[in-house]
Design a protein around this motif. Structure first.
Motif, PDB file in Angstrom:
ATOM      1  N   GLU A 107       8.473   7.166  -3.481  1.00 46.09           N
ATOM      2  CA  GLU A 107       8.395   5.742  -3.819  1.00 46.09           C
ATOM      3  C   GLU A 107       9.643   5.313  -4.564  1.00 46.09           C
ATOM      4  O   GLU A 107      10.139   6.032  -5.435  1.00 46.09           O
ATOM      5  N   LEU A 108      10.136   4.107  -4.238  1.00 47.83           N
ATOM      6  CA  LEU A 108      11.307   3.536  -4.881  1.00 47.83           C
ATOM      7  C   LEU A 108      10.982   2.129  -5.368  1.00 47.83           C
ATOM      8  O   LEU A 108      10.573   1.271  -4.574  1.00 47.83           O
ATOM      9  N   ASP A 109      11.149   1.911  -6.670  1.00 40.16           N
ATOM     10  CA  ASP A 109      10.987   0.573  -7.246  1.00 40.16           C
ATOM     11  C   ASP A 109      12.376   0.059  -7.596  1.00 40.16           C
ATOM     12  O   ASP A 109      12.979   0.477  -8.582  1.00 40.16           O
ATOM     13  N   LEU A 110      12.895  -0.854  -6.798  1.00 33.38           N
ATOM     14  CA  LEU A 110      14.260  -1.361  -6.944  1.00 33.38           C
ATOM     15  C   LEU A 110      14.285  -2.868  -7.135  1.00 33.38           C
ATOM     16  O   LEU A 110      15.303  -3.515  -6.871  1.00 33.38           O
ATOM     17  N   HIS A 111      13.198  -3.441  -7.625  1.00 40.27           N
ATOM     18  CA  HIS A 111      13.159  -4.900  -7.725  1.00 40.27           C
ATOM     19  C   HIS A 111      14.130  -5.424  -8.790  1.00 40.27           C
ATOM     20  O   HIS A 111      14.495  -4.721  -9.719  1.00 40.27           O
ATOM     21  N   GLY A 152       6.567   4.062  -0.356  1.00 35.67           N
ATOM     22  CA  GLY A 152       6.546   2.809  -1.091  1.00 35.67           C
ATOM     23  C   GLY A 152       7.958   2.337  -1.385  1.00 35.67           C
ATOM     24  O   GLY A 152       8.786   3.100  -1.890  1.00 35.67           O
ATOM     25  N   LEU A 153       8.264   1.072  -1.055  1.00 34.52           N
ATOM     26  CA  LEU A 153       9.605   0.532  -1.235  1.00 34.52           C
ATOM     27  C   LEU A 153       9.499  -0.903  -1.756  1.00 34.52           C
ATOM     28  O   LEU A 153       9.001  -1.785  -1.065  1.00 34.52           O
ATOM     29  N   PHE A 162      12.394   4.123   8.163  1.00 36.07           N
ATOM     30  CA  PHE A 162      11.317   4.147   7.163  1.00 36.07           C
ATOM     31  C   PHE A 162       9.965   4.167   7.885  1.00 36.07           C
ATOM     32  O   PHE A 162       9.175   3.220   7.803  1.00 36.07           O
ATOM     33  N   THR A 163       9.696   5.236   8.565  1.00 36.41           N
ATOM     34  CA  THR A 163       8.521   5.297   9.438  1.00 36.41           C
ATOM     35  C   THR A 163       7.224   5.607   8.701  1.00 36.41           C
ATOM     36  O   THR A 163       6.144   5.465   9.289  1.00 36.41           O
ATOM     37  N   ALA A 164       7.297   6.028   7.430  1.00 37.75           N
ATOM     38  CA  ALA A 164       6.084   6.404   6.686  1.00 37.75           C
ATOM     39  C   ALA A 164       5.689   5.360   5.651  1.00 37.75           C
ATOM     40  O   ALA A 164       4.826   5.620   4.803  1.00 37.75           O
ATOM     41  N   LEU A 165       6.266   4.173   5.714  1.00 39.75           N
ATOM     42  CA  LEU A 165       5.991   3.145   4.714  1.00 39.75           C
ATOM     43  C   LEU A 165       4.510   2.765   4.692  1.00 39.75           C
ATOM     44  O   LEU A 165       3.913   2.478   5.731  1.00 39.75           O
ATOM     45  N   VAL A 166       3.960   2.742   3.484  1.00 41.44           N
ATOM     46  CA  VAL A 166       2.593   2.262   3.255  1.00 41.44           C
ATOM     47  C   VAL A 166       2.631   0.942   2.495  1.00 41.44           C
ATOM     48  O   VAL A 166       1.810   0.063   2.718  1.00 41.44           O
ATOM     49  N   ARG A 167       3.629   0.791   1.592  1.00 36.94           N
ATOM     50  CA  ARG A 167       3.787  -0.420   0.787  1.00 36.94           C
ATOM     51  C   ARG A 167       5.229  -0.899   0.900  1.00 36.94           C
ATOM     52  O   ARG A 167       6.166  -0.126   0.648  1.00 36.94           O
ATOM     53  N   LEU A 168       5.424  -2.171   1.231  1.00 34.51           N
ATOM     54  CA  LEU A 168       6.753  -2.760   1.348  1.00 34.51           C
ATOM     55  C   LEU A 168       6.756  -4.146   0.715  1.00 34.51           C
ATOM     56  O   LEU A 168       5.960  -5.003   1.078  1.00 34.51           O
ATOM     57  N   THR A 206       3.859   1.569  11.534  1.00 36.05           N
ATOM     58  CA  THR A 206       2.454   1.594  11.974  1.00 36.05           C
ATOM     59  C   THR A 206       1.498   2.002  10.848  1.00 36.05           C
ATOM     60  O   THR A 206       0.297   1.781  10.948  1.00 36.05           O
ATOM     61  N   GLN A 207       2.028   2.602   9.762  1.00 33.80           N
ATOM     62  CA  GLN A 207       1.172   3.016   8.645  1.00 33.80           C
ATOM     63  C   GLN A 207       1.168   2.014   7.496  1.00 33.80           C
ATOM     64  O   GLN A 207       0.484   2.210   6.495  1.00 33.80           O
ATOM     65  N   LEU A 208       1.906   0.924   7.640  1.00 37.20           N
ATOM     66  CA  LEU A 208       2.044  -0.043   6.558  1.00 37.20           C
ATOM     67  C   LEU A 208       0.700  -0.688   6.232  1.00 37.20           C
ATOM     68  O   LEU A 208       0.028  -1.231   7.104  1.00 37.20           O
ATOM     69  N   GLN A 209       0.321  -0.636   4.940  1.00 36.28           N
ATOM     70  CA  GLN A 209      -0.944  -1.215   4.484  1.00 36.28           C
ATOM     71  C   GLN A 209      -0.751  -2.473   3.645  1.00 36.28           C
ATOM     72  O   GLN A 209      -1.621  -3.349   3.630  1.00 36.28           O
TER      73      GLN A 209
END
Length: 476
Positions: free
Chosen positions: A279-283, A301-302, A320-326, A345-348
């Motif tokens: 996970e990366l929090d870059l806001h 998470g990005l 970024f094929t495993a993203l769940v949170r964007l 396809t895994q983005l929630q």
């Protein structure tokens, strides 16, 4: 004969000294301090002590005899300049001591003799300026030490000596400018360390070499302009690193594996990440392009919100094929290119709120099979497209969303609580789901967004003025 004469004189001298000591104790002066008996039973109930006053020069006797089976003490509404050195004689079974916000100024040697049962010491929000060498001798089993929000300026190599069982250390929000190389050398079991909110510009190489169990490290809100991953080359268990709030225009992270890297508010313009980061929090940075991550397929998470990314051309999310949170909120986006989410396809959770998007191709969302939360409020949506988006995607898949907060007088309409506008040319307002909009419509959407932002700013100022007027009325 001489011994016979001296004996009465010796007895008289001892008697005089005893009377002097009694008088001194009665008057309250011993070694410049005051002999005060504080019966904590009168101030404490169920481990909570209130209204305890202990001055810096007071010599304190807490109780006639040890008080057994007292495992925890919390002091509230108290002013305690120093921890009485008899504290752990009085409470031999004490495991947790909380003296937060008690005006604590100093330690007394030997401070922690008899504190072998102490496991948690919470001294945050006090006035401590120094941690003397070897002060924690006796607290052999201490596992948690919190010293945040004090006035610490200097630490020594032996400030935390003897804390061989310490697992959590918090030094946040002090005034530390530099740290000695051997400061943490004895803390072999340290798991969590917070140095946030200090004045650190650099750290000596090797400062963490003995802390092989370090899992969470917080270096946020300091004065670093360069961060060296080399500092943590031996920390194979490091899972969370927070370096936010430092000025780091360019940053390279090189770790074998991190669960979470936090680097928001750093004015970042370029980021490279080697190794695995989940996970990366870059806001709230200055990124104009996505970070370069060779192993981007591990990122789940990005958060890129509040970065001037623009319209994300060139399919930058393809790895970024495993993203769940964007989170792409407030990224100065006017449109999203077709195929942007083709691999997600895994983005929630997807957030594209607070941009200036007018309409999109509805096929953009075809591959988001796992989406559960979609935040798209505070844009410049065309009402007809928004109705299509709601009916063919959001409601059909039962996806959760948020309503808008835009004032009704600033919009043409709402679709399920989300603000939108109609095209000025009513004859062409029918929307077919295409992203093609005229230059005039785009300019109109930008102007609307600027008006909305300006109006919200004025409203905030009026609220502040009214609050100040209310405060002045109360004072009058």
């Amino acid at each position: 004969m001489r011994q016979t004469l001296l004996l009465p004189l010796l007895v008289q001298l001892i008697s005089s000294v005893g009377q002097l000591v009694s008088a001194t104790a009665a008057s309250g002066n011993i070694n410049g301090g005051q002999l005060r008996r504080i019966w904590l039973q009168d101030h404490c109930s169920a481990g909570i002590c209130t209204d305890v006053e202990i001055g810096r020069n007071d010599y304190v006797i807490l109780s006639h005899a040890p008080i057994a089976k007292q495992l925890m003490l919390t002091f509230l509404n108290s002013s305690i300049a120093k921890i009485p050195h008899l504290m752990f004689d009085t409470f031999p079974d004490l495991q947790v001591l909380r003296m937060e916000n008690c005006s604590l100024e100093t330690f007394e040697k030997p401070q922690f003799e008899g504190a072998s049962n102490l496991m948690g010491l919470f001294l945050g929000h006090n006035r401590l300026k120094d941690i003397p060498k070897n002060i924690f001798l006796g607290a052999d089993n201490l596992a948690t030490l919190q010293l945040q929000h004090n006035q610490l300026k200097v630490l020594h190599n032996h400030s935390f000596h003897a804390l061989k069982e310490l697992k959590e250390l918090t030094l946040a929000d002090n005034q530390l400018e530099q740290l000695p190389l051997g400061l943490f050398a004895g803390l072999r079991k340290l798991i969590e360390l917070s140095l946030s909110g200090n004045r650190l510009q650099t750290l000596p190489r090797g400062i963490f070499d003995k802390n092989l169990n370090l899992t969470r490290l917080n270096l946020s809100r300091n004065r670093f302009t360069v961060f060296e991953s080399e500092l943590l080359k031996l920390q194979m268990r490091l899972a969370i690193l927070d370096i936010s709030g430092n000025i780091l225009h360019e940053l390279t992270l090189n770790f074998s594996k991190l669960d979470l890297a936090v680097a928001h508010g750093c004015d970042l313009r370029r980021l490279t990440v080697y190794g695995v980061v989940n996970e990366l929090d870059l806001h709230n940075n200055s990124l104009t392009e996505l970070p370069h991550i060779p192993q981007a397929g591990n990122v789940s998470g990005l958060d890129l919100s509040q970065n001037p990314l623009g319209n994300l051309q060139g399919n930058p999310l393809r790895r970024f094929t495993a993203l769940v949170r964007l989170n792409l909120s407030a990224t100065n986006t006017h449109e999203l290119p077709e195929g942007l989410f083709k691999k997600q396809t895994q983005l929630q959770i997807l957030d594209i709120s607070s941009n200036a998007i007018y309409s999109l191709k509805i096929t953009l969302f075809d591959n988001l099979k796992s989406l559960q939360y979609f935040y798209f409020q505070q844009n410049n949506w065309n009402c007809d497209f928004l109705q299509l988006l709601m009916s063919s995607f959001v409601k059909r898949r039962d996806i959760s969303f948020m309503e808008d907060v835009t004032a009704p007088e600033l919009v043409d309409d709402y679709v399920d609580g989300v603000a939108c506008w109609y095209e000025s040319d009513r004859a062409s307002k029918k929307c077919d789901g295409s992203s093609g909009s005229s230059d005039a419509a785009m300019e109109l959407s930008i102007v609307r967004n600027e008006i909305k932002s300006f109006t919200e700013l004025i409203e905030k100022k009026f609220v502040k003025v009214y609050r100040m007027l209310d405060e002045m009325k109360l004072k009058l």
